[in-house]
Every structure is written in structure tokens, then in C-alpha cells.
Write a protein that holds these residues in place. Structure first.
Motif, PDB file in Angstrom:
ATOM      1  N   ARG A  68       0.790  -1.227   0.000  1.00  0.00           N
ATOM      2  CA  ARG A  68       0.000   0.000   0.000  1.00  0.00           C
ATOM      3  C   ARG A  68       0.826   1.282   0.000  1.00  0.00           C
ATOM      4  NH1 ARG A  68      -5.212  -0.571   3.814  1.00  0.00           N
ATOM      5  NH2 ARG A  68      -6.311  -2.016   2.461  1.00  0.00           N
ATOM      6  N   ARG A  69       2.004   1.251   0.618  1.00  0.00           N
ATOM      7  CA  ARG A  69       2.801   2.470   0.716  1.00  0.00           C
ATOM      8  C   ARG A  69       4.226   2.137   1.093  1.00  0.00           C
ATOM      9  NH1 ARG A  69      -0.366   2.375   5.388  1.00  0.00           N
ATOM     10  NH2 ARG A  69      -1.951   3.459   4.214  1.00  0.00           N
ATOM     11  N   TRP A  70       5.095   3.131   0.939  1.00  0.00           N
ATOM     12  CA  TRP A  70       6.433   3.000   1.486  1.00  0.00           C
ATOM     13  C   TRP A  70       6.777   4.312   2.175  1.00  0.00           C
ATOM     14  CZ3 TRP A  70      10.426   6.202  -0.026  1.00  0.00           C
ATOM     15  CH2 TRP A  70      10.287   6.859  -1.239  1.00  0.00           C
ATOM     16  N   SER A  71       7.647   4.217   3.125  1.00  0.00           N
ATOM     17  CA  SER A  71       8.047   5.394   3.890  1.00  0.00           C
ATOM     18  C   SER A  71       9.532   5.300   4.192  1.00  0.00           C
ATOM     19  CB  SER A  71       7.252   5.452   5.204  1.00  0.00           C
ATOM     20  OG  SER A  71       7.692   6.528   5.999  1.00  0.00           O
ATOM     21  N   LEU A  72      10.209   6.430   4.051  1.00  0.00           N
ATOM     22  CA  LEU A  72      11.634   6.489   4.344  1.00  0.00           C
ATOM     23  C   LEU A  72      11.850   7.439   5.513  1.00  0.00           C
ATOM     24  CD1 LEU A  72      14.617   5.892   3.650  1.00  0.00           C
ATOM     25  CD2 LEU A  72      14.528   7.853   2.101  1.00  0.00           C
ATOM     26  N   MET A  73      12.467   6.931   6.559  1.00  0.00           N
ATOM     27  CA  MET A  73      12.830   7.764   7.703  1.00  0.00           C
ATOM     28  C   MET A  73      14.334   7.943   7.679  1.00  0.00           C
ATOM     29  SD  MET A  73      10.466   6.155  10.680  1.00  0.00           S
ATOM     30  CE  MET A  73      10.766   4.470  10.145  1.00  0.00           C
ATOM     31  N   HIS A  74      14.765   9.173   7.882  1.00  0.00           N
ATOM     32  CA  HIS A  74      16.191   9.483   7.865  1.00  0.00           C
ATOM     33  C   HIS A  74      16.529  10.192   9.169  1.00  0.00           C
ATOM     34  CE1 HIS A  74      20.047  10.541   5.906  1.00  0.00           C
ATOM     35  NE2 HIS A  74      19.999  11.546   6.768  1.00  0.00           N
ATOM     36  N   GLU A  75      17.428   9.622   9.932  1.00  0.00           N
ATOM     37  CA  GLU A  75      17.899  10.228  11.174  1.00  0.00           C
ATOM     38  C   GLU A  75      19.057  11.162  10.869  1.00  0.00           C
ATOM     39  OE1 GLU A  75      16.941   9.971  14.493  1.00  0.00           O
ATOM     40  OE2 GLU A  75      15.178   8.978  13.654  1.00  0.00           O
ATOM     41  N   LEU A  76      19.003  12.375  11.364  1.00  0.00           N
ATOM     42  CA  LEU A  76      20.080  13.332  11.123  1.00  0.00           C
ATOM     43  C   LEU A  76      21.339  12.995  11.931  1.00  0.00           C
ATOM     44  CD1 LEU A  76      18.037  16.634  10.911  1.00  0.00           C
ATOM     45  CD2 LEU A  76      19.106  15.348   9.053  1.00  0.00           C
ATOM     46  N   ARG A  77      21.161  12.363  13.072  1.00  0.00           N
ATOM     47  CA  ARG A  77      22.317  11.948  13.895  1.00  0.00           C
ATOM     48  C   ARG A  77      23.320  13.082  14.084  1.00  0.00           C
ATOM     49  NH1 ARG A  77      20.088   7.687  15.876  1.00  0.00           N
ATOM     50  NH2 ARG A  77      19.655   5.977  14.448  1.00  0.00           N
ATOM     51  N   GLY A  78      22.808  14.273  14.414  1.00  0.00           N
ATOM     52  CA  GLY A  78      23.673  15.408  14.691  1.00  0.00           C
ATOM     53  C   GLY A  78      23.923  16.319  13.507  1.00  0.00           C
ATOM     54  N   ASP A  79      23.597  15.880  12.297  1.00  0.00           N
ATOM     55  CA  ASP A  79      23.743  16.746  11.124  1.00  0.00           C
ATOM     56  C   ASP A  79      22.699  17.857  11.192  1.00  0.00           C
ATOM     57  OD1 ASP A  79      25.756  15.117  10.217  1.00  0.00           O
ATOM     58  OD2 ASP A  79      24.517  14.076   8.729  1.00  0.00           O
ATOM     59  N   PRO A  80      22.925  18.976  10.503  1.00  0.00           N
ATOM     60  CA  PRO A  80      21.951  20.072  10.535  1.00  0.00           C
ATOM     61  C   PRO A  80      20.667  19.718   9.786  1.00  0.00           C
ATOM     62  CG  PRO A  80      23.748  20.585   9.031  1.00  0.00           C
ATOM     63  CD  PRO A  80      24.114  19.303   9.720  1.00  0.00           C
ATOM     64  N   GLU A  81      19.591  20.369  10.180  1.00  0.00           N
ATOM     65  CA  GLU A  81      18.310  20.202   9.504  1.00  0.00           C
ATOM     66  C   GLU A  81      18.447  20.658   8.056  1.00  0.00           C
ATOM     67  OE1 GLU A  81      13.707  21.797   9.939  1.00  0.00           O
ATOM     68  OE2 GLU A  81      15.188  22.366  11.431  1.00  0.00           O
ATOM     69  N   LEU A  82      17.807  19.938   7.144  1.00  0.00           N
ATOM     70  CA  LEU A  82      17.870  20.298   5.724  1.00  0.00           C
ATOM     71  C   LEU A  82      17.020  21.530   5.448  1.00  0.00           C
ATOM     72  CD1 LEU A  82      17.551  16.829   3.951  1.00  0.00           C
ATOM     73  CD2 LEU A  82      19.620  18.145   4.390  1.00  0.00           C
ATOM     74  N   PRO A  83      17.510  22.418   4.582  1.00  0.00           N
ATOM     75  CA  PRO A  83      16.682  23.557   4.179  1.00  0.00           C
ATOM     76  C   PRO A  83      15.558  23.083   3.251  1.00  0.00           C
ATOM     77  CG  PRO A  83      18.811  23.615   3.059  1.00  0.00           C
ATOM     78  CD  PRO A  83      18.848  22.463   4.011  1.00  0.00           C
ATOM     79  N   LEU A  84      14.542  23.910   3.132  1.00  0.00           N
ATOM     80  CA  LEU A  84      13.360  23.555   2.350  1.00  0.00           C
ATOM     81  C   LEU A  84      13.705  23.170   0.920  1.00  0.00           C
ATOM     82  CD1 LEU A  84      10.324  23.232   2.057  1.00  0.00           C
ATOM     83  CD2 LEU A  84      10.183  25.700   1.634  1.00  0.00           C
ATOM     84  N   ASP A  85      14.614  23.896   0.263  1.00  0.00           N
ATOM     85  CA  ASP A  85      14.912  23.579  -1.141  1.00  0.00           C
ATOM     86  C   ASP A  85      15.492  22.175  -1.288  1.00  0.00           C
ATOM     87  OD1 ASP A  85      17.274  24.525   0.115  1.00  0.00           O
ATOM     88  OD2 ASP A  85      18.119  25.171  -1.786  1.00  0.00           O
TER      89      ASP A  85
END
Length: 167
Positions: A68-85
Motif C-alpha cells: 500500500r505504501r512506502w516510507s523512508l525515515m532518515h535520522e540526522l544523527r547530529g547533522d543540521p536540519e535540511l533547508p526547504l529547497d
């Protein structure tokens, strides 16, 4: 992809309005995606589930797939938050991306404002606010949309994203 944001203070009704607008836009045959900004830690899986266990064991990414669906979770593990672009680049192609939050993003945004919200309006200082969805008459030259009329808000989104931007 066309992008338009919804910005507003907590409790303004952004999520409820977006949910209704997405239903209208999808009902019109548009392929709509959403990026939502959270100001806190959040989980989309539940403690004890396999995905949660793998992520907590140290996986940087966990992809869950079903029929029915797939989902990808990504842990930053201390890396900075990604900008919107950069987040936008991670989406599959679609007709329209709605962005909830990211109130400082330099994208066209509709401010969501209810009578109960007492904080200062964004539209006074943010040139990227292109309209206000509200339940009260405001002293602004910006288009004012009825927050309780998702059809009208969806009409504005389509007009702005697909017609006004190209002018």
C-alpha cells in the motif's frame, strides 16, 4: 513543481485548513504533496515496532515498504536540519507541493490567521505572504480568503500557483 506555503502561529488552524484544501485539490485531479515542518522531535513509527527498533539501534535510514505504501525515515544523527529547497528535491514529481510551517522560507505563502491568535501577523513584515486565510476582516490590501471555505482557498492556490506566478 509549483510550491505554495501555509504559515501561521500555533493554533491558527493550518493543519485543518490544509487537510481540507488537499482534499479539494486532489478531488480536482491534481497530484499534491506536502512538506510539514515540526519544531520538535517526532516519531512516525511506534516504540517496539521493527522500524523503531532498527532506527534506535543506529540506522541512519529505515525504509518500510508494503503493498500500500512506502516510507523512508532518515535520522540526522547530529547533522543540521535540511533547508526547504533540499527537502523539495527529495519529493517525487507532482503538480503542487503545499508547505506547512517554514514561516521564514522565501516561497509564496498564505498566512492562516484566526480571531483567537493574538501574536503579530506575518503579513506586516513578510513580503512572501500573498494572501491571508482568516475568519475576520483585516486591514491589508492582500487577498483575504475565508478560512472556513476550503474551496475558495483551493481556488486561490490554483490561480496563484498555475496562473499568477507565470504572469
Amino acid at each position: 513543481m509549483k510550491v505554495i506555503g501555509f504559515a501561521g502561529w500555533s493554533g491558527s488552524g493550518k493543519t485543518s485548513l490544509i487537510e481540507k484544501v488537499v482534499a479539494v485539490l486532489s478531488g480536482r485531479g491534481l497530484d499534491v504533496s506536502l512538506i510539514k515542518h515540526a519544531h520538535h522531535s517526532f516519531d512516525i513509527d511506534h516504540e517496539g515496532k521493527d522500524s523503531w527498533r532498527h532506527r534506535n539501534a543506529g540506522c541512519r535510514e529505515v525504509l518500510i515498504s508494503s503493498g500500500r505504501r512506502w516510507s523512508l525515515m532518515h535520522e540526522l544523527r547530529g547533522d543540521p536540519e535540511l533547508p526547504l529547497d533540499e527537502l523539495l528535491q527529495k519529493l517525487s514529481p507532482c503538480d503542487l507541493v503545499l508547505v506547512e510551517g517554514f514561516k521564514r522560507a522565501q516561497i509564496p505563502k498564505i498566512e492562516v490567521r484566526r480571531t483567537e491568535v493574538r501574536e503579530a501577523p506575518f503579513y506586516l513584515q513578510d513580503p512572501h505572504i500573498v494572501a491571508v486565510a482568516t475568519d475576520v476582516e483585516l486591514d491589508t490590501a492582500l487577498p483575504q480568503l475565508d478560512i472556513n471555505d476550503p474551496q475558495a482557498v483551493a481556488d486561490f492556490v490554483v490561480d496563484y500557483a498555475f496562473r499568477m506566478v507565470q504572469a
